[in-house]
Scaffold this active site. Structure first.
Site, PDB file in Angstrom:
ATOM      1  CG  ASP A 163      74.124 -59.196 109.917  1.00 37.25           C
ATOM      2  OD1 ASP A 163      73.594 -58.483 109.684  1.00 37.25           O
ATOM      3  OD2 ASP A 163      74.097 -60.432 109.315  1.00 37.25           O
ATOM      4  CG  ASP A 218      69.760 -60.775 104.184  1.00 38.15           C
ATOM      5  OD1 ASP A 218      70.205 -59.806 104.474  1.00 38.15           O
ATOM      6  OD2 ASP A 218      69.787 -61.810 104.814  1.00 38.15           O
TER       7      ASP A 218
HETATM    8  C1  GLA Z   1      71.867 -61.388 107.607  1.00 40.51           C
HETATM    9  C2  GLA Z   1      72.835 -60.784 106.666  1.00 40.51           C
HETATM   10  C3  GLA Z   1      72.926 -61.720 105.494  1.00 40.51           C
HETATM   11  C4  GLA Z   1      73.722 -62.987 106.478  1.00 40.51           C
HETATM   12  C5  GLA Z   1      72.840 -63.438 107.420  1.00 40.51           C
HETATM   13  C6  GLA Z   1      73.684 -64.481 108.299  1.00 40.51           C
HETATM   14  O1  GLA Z   1      70.582 -61.526 107.506  1.00 40.51           O
HETATM   15  O2  GLA Z   1      71.967 -59.688 106.293  1.00 40.51           O
HETATM   16  O3  GLA Z   1      73.792 -61.214 104.728  1.00 40.51           O
HETATM   17  O4  GLA Z   1      74.839 -62.526 106.871  1.00 40.51           O
HETATM   18  O5  GLA Z   1      72.609 -62.450 108.226  1.00 40.51           O
HETATM   19  O6  GLA Z   1      72.952 -65.130 109.426  1.00 40.51           O
END
Ligand code: GLA
Length: 522
Positions: A163, A218
């Site tokens: 990430d 996301d």
């Molecule tokens: C980010 C990523 C998500 C998830 C969250 C976890 O937002 O893009 O896909 O992994 O972190 O905290």
């Protein structure tokens, strides 16, 4: 702290600069892990649980059990991946990450062993930052790349989602390459998922870095979010291929925020775009309808097609979108997708997909399973938010690739001044040795047949090459008596499944005969 970090990265930059000087033009190390020749299929808990307490060992084992007991493993789902919040907020005295004992009392190694014992693979998560994304502040791998990669490898991890939170402003390529190299040094094959949200256009730099890269922020379990991800991802087809995929984020199918129609669209578009199929719902709870979506093997086959082409957009008019995907056996997948609030007719043609002309085509509807034939029109009435998904095959006989859609070497022209040709014209190659006409066609084939006319009294021989290799040298194209008298030359040349380049190159001063078409016969 921050001044120390600046000093450290300045020193690192010097080392990199110095090694560039020493190495000169030595290329940067590439991602050569050989993994994910087709997009990853599996599970990740995030969309279902986020960091809630239900994300724990019992859940993940339950998912692995269902992968086997309900046939998901049999249709290709392989990776069982855990997301953020699996660790404790602090490293141990040795500097290692520690699994949260409340969630994972048996530890991560035992969980990976459990998953492996079912013939599945196990994936984990961390961030290319000082901490992961969750506000509880779990440790990230920035500056700990090798130690964390080694730990993951020792646990039997097969997949890392890396990430982008708390990245301290360190250059993304530097951060993601550091983990690529650390994973490689472990000696364990670990698929590498770059989760940088598309911020620095990773599709332009990450092919030698990761196996997939997020192209968007996301996803959430709503139509507007899901279709927004598809819209952002669908223009990036040229960057996807075996081992390196665009990732518009994980699936929401089964989480309850969309209709069955919308979830079918979600799954259809992800398969068309050769996106990862990572189930994001708690499979212990999903409805039979949603389960059937995830297990539609005709749709999965599009995603997992070995050619690894992402669909391109043939047209997008006011929310009515046509996607086309080239498949390894020469078929095309066509999605007629309605993003609007009302039922609409969406249409394209077999010819627009580049499948090659044929007297008829078979259309298999991959959701209803109905099969019909068409002479070329591909059209359906598509309800609001639905996607009609067809697999299009030539219904038999040869596919014709007209010379007017071929590429010609300098001096060649597409002409129409000698009657009797098919289509709208023919290729008149330059009168010179080396003059060529080149077609892009799709196999399989066992015979290539060229339509031509030669109004001179001498044969006009050509070398026939397939994908750059001459397979038939100096094949004569004999006089036909007049430029308006058309004939054929056929050769038994076999083409494997998939796209091929066929080139005819003149071996004498006269150049090639006038060429009308190439028929590719299975
Ligand atoms: C980010 C990523 C998500 C998830 C969250 C976890 O937002 O893009 O896909 O992994 O972190 O905290």
């Amino acid at each position: 702290m921050s001044s120390l970090r600046r000093t450290t990265s300045a020193a690192a930059a010097l080392v990199i600069a110095a090694s560039c000087l020493v190495l000169g033009s030595t290329p940067a190390p590439a991602l050569e892990n050989g993994l994910l020749r087709t997009p990853p299929m599996g599970f990740n808990n995030w969309n279902s649980t986020q960091c809630r307490a239900e994300f724990n060992e019992t859940m993940i084992k339950g998912i692995a059990d269902i992968f086997v007991s309900k046939g998901l493993k049999d249709v290709g789902y392989t990776y069982v991946n855990i997301d953020d919040c699996w660790a404790l907020p602090s490293r141990n005295s040795a500097g290692n990450l520690v699994p949260d004992p409340a969630r994972f009392p048996s530890g991560i190694k035992a969980l990976a062993d459990y998953v492996h014992a079912k013939g599945l693979k196990f994936g984990i998560y961390t961030s290319a930052g000082t901490k992961t994304c969750n506000t509880a502040g779990f440790p990230g791998a920035l500056g700990h790349e090798q130690q964390d990669a080694n730990l993951f490898a020792s646990w039997g991890v097969d997949y890392l989602k890396y990430d982008n939170c708390n990245n301290q402003g360190v250059d993304a390529q530097q951060r993601y390459k550091a983990m690529r190299d650390a994973l490689a040094k472990t000696g364990r094959p670990i698929a590498y998922s770059i989760c940088e949200w598309g911020q620095t256009k990773p599709w332009t730099w990450a092919e030698p870095v990761g196996n997939l890269w997020r192209t968007t922020g996301d996803i959430s379990d709503r139509w507007s979010s899901m279709i927004g991800k598809a819209q952002a991802n669908r223009g990036l087809a040229q960057y996807a291929g075996p081992g390196h995929w665009n990732d518009p984020d994980m699936l929401e199918v089964g989480n309850g925020g969309m209709t069955t129609t919308e979830y079918r669209t979600h799954f259809s578009l992800w398969a068309m775009m050769a996106a990862p199929l990572l189930i994001g719902s708690d499979l212990r709870k999903v409805s039979a309808d949603d389960f059937a979506i995830l297990k539609n093997t005709d749709v999965i086959a599009l995603d997992q097609d070995p050619l690894g082409k992402q669909a391109t957009v043939l047209s997008a008019n006011a929310g009515l979108v046509v996607y086309s995907k080239v498949l390894a056996n020469g078929d095309r997948a066509v999605a007629l997708s309605n993003e609007t609030a009302a039922t609409a007719t969406i249409s394209t043609t077999a010819s627009a997909t580049g499948i090659g002309s044929a007297s008829s085509y078979t259309l298999k509807d991959l959701w209803s399973k109905a099969v019909r034939t068409t002479t070329g029109t591909i059209s359906a009435s598509v309800p609001s938010h639905a996607t009609v998904l067809y697999r299009v095959s030539r219904a038999g006989g040869a596919a014709r690739f007209e010379a007017e859609s071929a590429s010609l070497s300098a001096g060649g022209t597409i002409d129409a001044n000698h009657a009797g040709y098919s289509g709208t014209g023919f290729a008149n190659g330059a009168n010179a040795v080396g003059s060529y006409v080149e077609w892009q066609v799709t196999g399989p084939a066992s015979t290539l047949t060229f339509g031509f006319a030669n109004g001179t009294t001498a044969a006009r021989p050509v070398d026939i090459s397939v994908d750059g290799t001459v397979v038939a040298a100096a094949v004569p194209f004999p006089p036909t008596g007049a430029w308006t008298t058309w004939s054929t030359v056929a050769r038994p040349i076999s083409l494997a499944n998939g796209p091929h380049t066929i080139r005819l190159t003149a071996t004498t001063d006269g150049g090639p005969a006038n060429l009308d078409y190439l028929d590719v016969s299975p």
